[in-house]
Design a protein around this motif. Structure first.
Motif, PDB file in Angstrom:
ATOM      1  N   LYS A 220      12.891 -23.875  14.588  1.00  8.45           N
ATOM      2  CA  LYS A 220      12.737 -23.534  16.001  1.00  8.45           C
ATOM      3  C   LYS A 220      11.828 -24.542  16.706  1.00  8.45           C
ATOM      4  O   LYS A 220      12.095 -24.975  17.841  1.00  8.45           O
ATOM      5  CB  LYS A 220      12.164 -22.132  16.128  1.00  8.45           C
ATOM      6  CG  LYS A 220      12.098 -21.608  17.569  1.00  8.45           C
ATOM      7  CD  LYS A 220      13.487 -21.366  18.124  1.00  8.45           C
ATOM      8  CE  LYS A 220      13.416 -20.702  19.495  1.00  8.45           C
ATOM      9  NZ  LYS A 220      14.761 -20.471  20.071  1.00  8.45           N
ATOM     10  N   LEU A 223      13.661 -27.681  17.326  1.00  2.95           N
ATOM     11  CA  LEU A 223      14.549 -27.519  18.489  1.00  2.95           C
ATOM     12  C   LEU A 223      13.755 -27.633  19.775  1.00  2.95           C
ATOM     13  O   LEU A 223      14.169 -28.334  20.723  1.00  2.95           O
ATOM     14  CB  LEU A 223      15.255 -26.158  18.412  1.00  2.95           C
ATOM     15  CG  LEU A 223      16.108 -25.780  19.624  1.00  2.95           C
ATOM     16  CD1 LEU A 223      17.284 -26.743  19.773  1.00  2.95           C
ATOM     17  CD2 LEU A 223      16.595 -24.331  19.489  1.00  2.95           C
ATOM     18  N   THR A 224      12.611 -26.965  19.805  1.00  4.17           N
ATOM     19  CA  THR A 224      11.777 -26.977  21.004  1.00  4.17           C
ATOM     20  C   THR A 224      11.287 -28.378  21.337  1.00  4.17           C
ATOM     21  O   THR A 224      11.222 -28.774  22.507  1.00  4.17           O
ATOM     22  CB  THR A 224      10.564 -26.031  20.816  1.00  4.17           C
ATOM     23  OG1 THR A 224      11.036 -24.719  20.490  1.00  4.17           O
ATOM     24  CG2 THR A 224       9.708 -25.982  22.076  1.00  4.17           C
ATOM     25  N   ASP A 229      19.274 -30.687  18.030  1.00  3.04           N
ATOM     26  CA  ASP A 229      19.916 -30.002  19.153  1.00  3.04           C
ATOM     27  C   ASP A 229      20.232 -28.560  18.774  1.00  3.04           C
ATOM     28  O   ASP A 229      20.046 -28.137  17.621  1.00  3.04           O
ATOM     29  CB  ASP A 229      21.182 -30.743  19.586  1.00  3.04           C
ATOM     30  CG  ASP A 229      22.174 -30.945  18.454  1.00  3.04           C
ATOM     31  OD1 ASP A 229      22.252 -30.082  17.553  1.00  3.04           O
ATOM     32  OD2 ASP A 229      22.880 -31.982  18.453  1.00  3.04           O
ATOM     33  N   SER A 230      20.721 -27.783  19.723  1.00  2.00           N
ATOM     34  CA  SER A 230      20.969 -26.357  19.509  1.00  2.00           C
ATOM     35  C   SER A 230      22.051 -26.118  18.469  1.00  2.00           C
ATOM     36  O   SER A 230      21.979 -25.162  17.677  1.00  2.00           O
ATOM     37  CB  SER A 230      21.346 -25.686  20.825  1.00  2.00           C
ATOM     38  OG  SER A 230      22.491 -26.304  21.391  1.00  2.00           O
ATOM     39  N   TYR A 233      20.536 -26.601  15.150  1.00  2.00           N
ATOM     40  CA  TYR A 233      19.652 -25.469  14.870  1.00  2.00           C
ATOM     41  C   TYR A 233      20.449 -24.246  14.437  1.00  2.00           C
ATOM     42  O   TYR A 233      20.116 -23.596  13.427  1.00  2.00           O
ATOM     43  CB  TYR A 233      18.816 -25.154  16.106  1.00  2.00           C
ATOM     44  CG  TYR A 233      18.056 -23.850  15.997  1.00  2.00           C
ATOM     45  CD1 TYR A 233      16.902 -23.761  15.224  1.00  2.00           C
ATOM     46  CD2 TYR A 233      18.521 -22.699  16.651  1.00  2.00           C
ATOM     47  CE1 TYR A 233      16.216 -22.562  15.111  1.00  2.00           C
ATOM     48  CE2 TYR A 233      17.840 -21.498  16.542  1.00  2.00           C
ATOM     49  CZ  TYR A 233      16.687 -21.436  15.758  1.00  2.00           C
ATOM     50  OH  TYR A 233      16.015 -20.240  15.625  1.00  2.00           O
ATOM     51  N   ASN A 234      21.475 -23.911  15.176  1.00  2.00           N
ATOM     52  CA  ASN A 234      22.266 -22.712  14.859  1.00  2.00           C
ATOM     53  C   ASN A 234      22.931 -22.811  13.485  1.00  2.00           C
ATOM     54  O   ASN A 234      23.043 -21.825  12.761  1.00  2.00           O
ATOM     55  CB  ASN A 234      23.318 -22.483  15.942  1.00  2.00           C
ATOM     56  CG  ASN A 234      22.715 -22.077  17.260  1.00  2.00           C
ATOM     57  OD1 ASN A 234      21.652 -21.425  17.300  1.00  2.00           O
ATOM     58  ND2 ASN A 234      23.348 -22.462  18.377  1.00  2.00           N
TER      59      ASN A 234
END
Length: 782
Positions: A220, A223-224, A229-230, A233-234
């Protein structure tokens, strides 16, 4: 000037500062870590082949100066976000940690940077006190002066604990994810980044929920911060955690064992081809399953590349169990050679000019003192071309050739080949040297054939010159490069023509069952190969040579137990050909014309043609062969007009005598030769009215000289007779037989006689009508 003035007026203070600066400079040990490391070997493409645990029981790989970018981002964002900005310590983090720890009454938060953690790891065993923290801070700032940020990070990645007995990123990547650290995903890198924070509490297989939360918090944060990228991350947060450590690869365990003897605790890049090594491991496992049914448990395979003289595959033993010594590396262990040395004798005799490629050699019952060599099939050919004697691995011709060539001369060639297990002088081995009376190992034998192939290749590729450092050891170290620049006109051990003719003979060895028709296929491999079987069926060998590769195979039992069927062509050769099926096809060796001469060769005898050889062909032989004698077996015979009898001027007019070339072998050779060669024509008899000074030749076929003979009994107690056999150059002559001066009888045409002698020593005496005689001394036992 101001500095000098200050020092003069503040001597004590200046001296104190100088001492402190010197102490600061030398306070950091030159080597931060002295922990033992694992021995690690990799393929030529830097793929892990195996590792041996460190002496302290830890999986700790040697220091790796390179840290993968993903792990670098993960560890920095998790442990020390200002790592690339601070001088070794972070004052803000220290103050925050100090306040929180004081307020709580115990150590709740650490303020250490990655640099300080490297110092703490190097000072293992020190209690975590404030005083120790001050020492770590001082040493950390000193480390920042000495090393770059990436070097400090590499220190951390190589020595951080990752749970259990796993130390360092490289070992952790293999133990937990079964792949190198550079190939880890973001999720896997994040998992490893959070482990050193609490390795005794959080490790794969335990506290999975806590480990998962730590990993996802780090993802996380990445990502922040915009590191990932998202989508990444997912995908990362749904990846599962490792459940238990994987065993490290053990693809070449015996090579690892060998390298550990000289490079313990090092990372060694080898010359092995990982895919080839794995495929050969599978071949060995497959053949081992079949062979162990016959209680044959061990096997070794070595693959060498001729051009580079590198080891491409190294299988030191089969996947058997500890009871059958699966830990023993057989590749460099001495074993009885069987017939595997015969090509060296053939090449040596060609090189010395004592033999031509197809010279007829005797294959008849022979006794050398108490030594009676026999062919594997217990049969005799009478006479056989030397090339076929080699390709068929006939024992009797080989021993006779060794006797002719000289035991000391051949022993000298073997020492030049650096066969290290031949430790004794020539007389220690005797003539049995050529049949397995000596020991050698798969490494030395394969090396010798590799260097012969390399000699031939380089001779053809250069201006017909030899490389001075041709006969060298193969290498399995990727960093080693053989130097072969210095050239010379003189041969090193064997000349190129002798090697080429030897390989030509070995190319014609009959292949194992199921592969006999190899030459009829367009993509068939041309392989020069030789098998060997030691006395008592203890060792089976097969070594194959092409222009590009050498494959050596040994099969047997490590404890030396012999087994029926443990024969080179049946057990080792199939493995060898399976390995060659994995290798690319090679062109055949180029003929070294500059080292050869075209001469007229007698087709029937293989000698240089004499004036009476009617069937002669032009063939290329080695130049040293020009000094060999012309054909001794073709003679000019004088016959009557019908070619029925031998005549001369004492009984026939010179105008009616017919002169004809005739191929004549000595009686004992002819006796066996005509059995295998139905077109062999014996000499016509001499006409009775013709006078001749020529003596007939008599030779015993059986018994052999000074032999001890046991006469077995039938079930009814009757003793079997002894069958005496004789060869005569004129079979039609009468032969008279005597036993201890007692007349036994007369034979004609077929000179066989059955007798029943008493126990003890006897003299067998034969005499023909022309007074030619022969004797044999024998001993009879019951």
């Amino acid at each position: 000037m101001k500095l000098i003035s200050y020092i003069k007026h503040h001597k004590i203070k200046s001296a104190t500062i100088a001492v402190l600066l010197i102490a600061y400079y030398f306070c950091l040990p030159h080597h931060l870590f002295s922990d033992p490391t694992s021995t690690v070997i990799a393929s030529k493409d830097n793929e892990l082949l195996g590792a041996l645990i460190a002496d302290d029981g830890q999986w700790r790989f040697p220091v790796n100066d390179s840290v993968p970018e993903k792990f670098k981002q993960c560890i920095v964002h998790f442990e020390d976000e200002y790592f690339y900005k601070h001088p070794g310590f972070n004052p803000v983090s220290i103050v925050k940690a100090l306040k929180e720890n004081l307020s709580s009454g115990h150590v709740k938060r650490g303020g250490s940077t990655l640099t300080q953690q490297v110092i703490r790891l190097s000072r293992k065993g020190k209690s975590r006190t404030y005083f120790e923290k001050v020492i770590e801070l001082i040493l950390a700032t000193r480390l920042e002066f000495r090393a770059s940020k990436d070097e400090i990070l590499a220190h951390y990645a190589s020595h951080a604990p990752f749970g259990g007995n796993v130390v360092g990123l490289d070992a952790a990547a293999w133990r937990y994810f079964n792949r190198p650290a550079k190939d880890l995903s973001w999720s896997e890198s994040a998992t490893l980044a959070v482990l050193p924070n609490a390795p005794s509490l959080i490790y794969p297989g335990k506290n999975q929920e806590r480990l998962l939360k730590k990993r996802n918090r780090l993802l996380k944060k990445l990502l922040t911060k915009g590191v990932i990228d998202s989508l990444t991350y997912n995908l990362s947060v749904v990846e599962s955690l490792p459940q238990k450590p994987y065993p490290l690869p053990q693809i070449a365990p015996h090579l690892l064992q060998r390298i550990t003897q000289t490079h313990k605790g090092s990372y060694v890049a080898t010359t092995l081809n990982k895919t080839l090594q794995e495929d050969i491991n599978a071949i060995v496992a497959q053949h081992h399953k079949l062979l162990k049914q016959n209680e044959i448990h061990n096997m070794a395979v070595l693959v060498l590349e001729v051009n580079t003289k590198n080891v491409l595959a190294y299988v030191g033993n089969s996947p058997t169990d500890r009871t059958h010594q699966n830990q023993v590396d057989i590749i460099n262990k001495p074993r009885s050679t069987g017939s595997i040395l015969k090509p060296f004798l053939y090449a040596a005799m060609l090189d010395a000019g004592d033999l031509l490629p197809n010279t007829l050699v005797a294959d008849v019952p022979t006794q050398f003192g108490n030594y009676n060599p026999e062919n594997f099939n217990k049969e005799f050919d009478g006479a056989v071309p030397s090339s076929k004697a080699l390709s068929r691995s006939l024992n009797v011709p080989s021993v006779k050739l060794l006797q002719k060539f000289g035991l000391d001369r051949f022993h000298h060639y073997l020492k030049d080949l650096n066969l290290k297990d031949i430790r004794y002088n020539a007389n220690h081995y005797g003539l049995s040297l050529i049949l397995g009376g000596a020991e050698s190992n798969l490494w030395d034998l394969s090396k010798s054939y590799m260097n012969m192939a390399s000699t031939l290749n380089h001779y053809s590729e250069s201006s017909s010159e030899y490389f001075k450092d041709e006969f060298i050891e193969p290498s399995f170290f990727y960093s080693e490069k053989s130097s072969k620049d210095e050239k010379q006109q003189e041969t090193i051990i064997f000349d190129a023509a002798s090697i080429y003719l030897t390989f030509e003979s070995l190319k014609n060895v009959n292949r194992p069952e199921g592969d006999e028709n190899w030459e009829f296929y367009d993509d068939s491999k041309q392989i020069a190969w030789k098998t060997g079987t030691s006395f008592g069926f203890r060792d089976a060998w097969s070594i194959g040579i092409t222009k590009d590769y050498v494959v050596g195979v040994w099969v047997g039992n490590a404890d030396g137990e012999g087994r029926p069927g443990l024969v080179g062509v049946q057990t080792a050769a199939p493995v060898m050909f399976d390995v060659f099926d994995l290798l690319p096809n090679s062109d055949w060796f180029a003929k070294p014309y500059d080292e050869m001469s075209e001469v007229s060769i007698c087709s029937e005898s293989g000698f240089r043609a004499n004036p009476y050889c009617e069937n002669a062909t032009l063939e290329y032989i080695q130049k040293s062969g020009l000094k060999t004698a012309p054909c001794p077996y073709h003679v000019l015979m004088h016959l009557d007009a019908s070619e029925t009898y031998q005549v001369n001027t004492s009984c026939e007019d010179v105008t009616t005598i017919k002169n004809k070339s005739w191929f004549v072998l000595p009686p004992l050779m002819a006796h066996y030769y005509k059995r295998k060669n139905p077109f062999y024509k014996v000499l016509p008899p001499r006409r009775e009215d013709c006078y001749s000074n020529e003596q007939n030749v008599i030779d015993f076929i059986y018994p052999k000289a000074n032999s001890t003979i046991f006469l077995p009994k039938d079930f009814d107690g009757t003793t079997n007779e002894l069958i005496l056999k004789l060869a005569h150059s004129k079979p039609e002559e009468d032969v008279f037989w005597y036993l201890d001066n007692t007349f036994l009888g007369t034979t004609k045409d077929i000179h066989d006689l059955a007798i029943l002698p008493e126990e003890g020593e006897h003299i067998i005496y034969v005499l023909d009508a022309d007074g030619n005689e022969a004797k044999r001394k024998i001993t009879i036992t019951n």
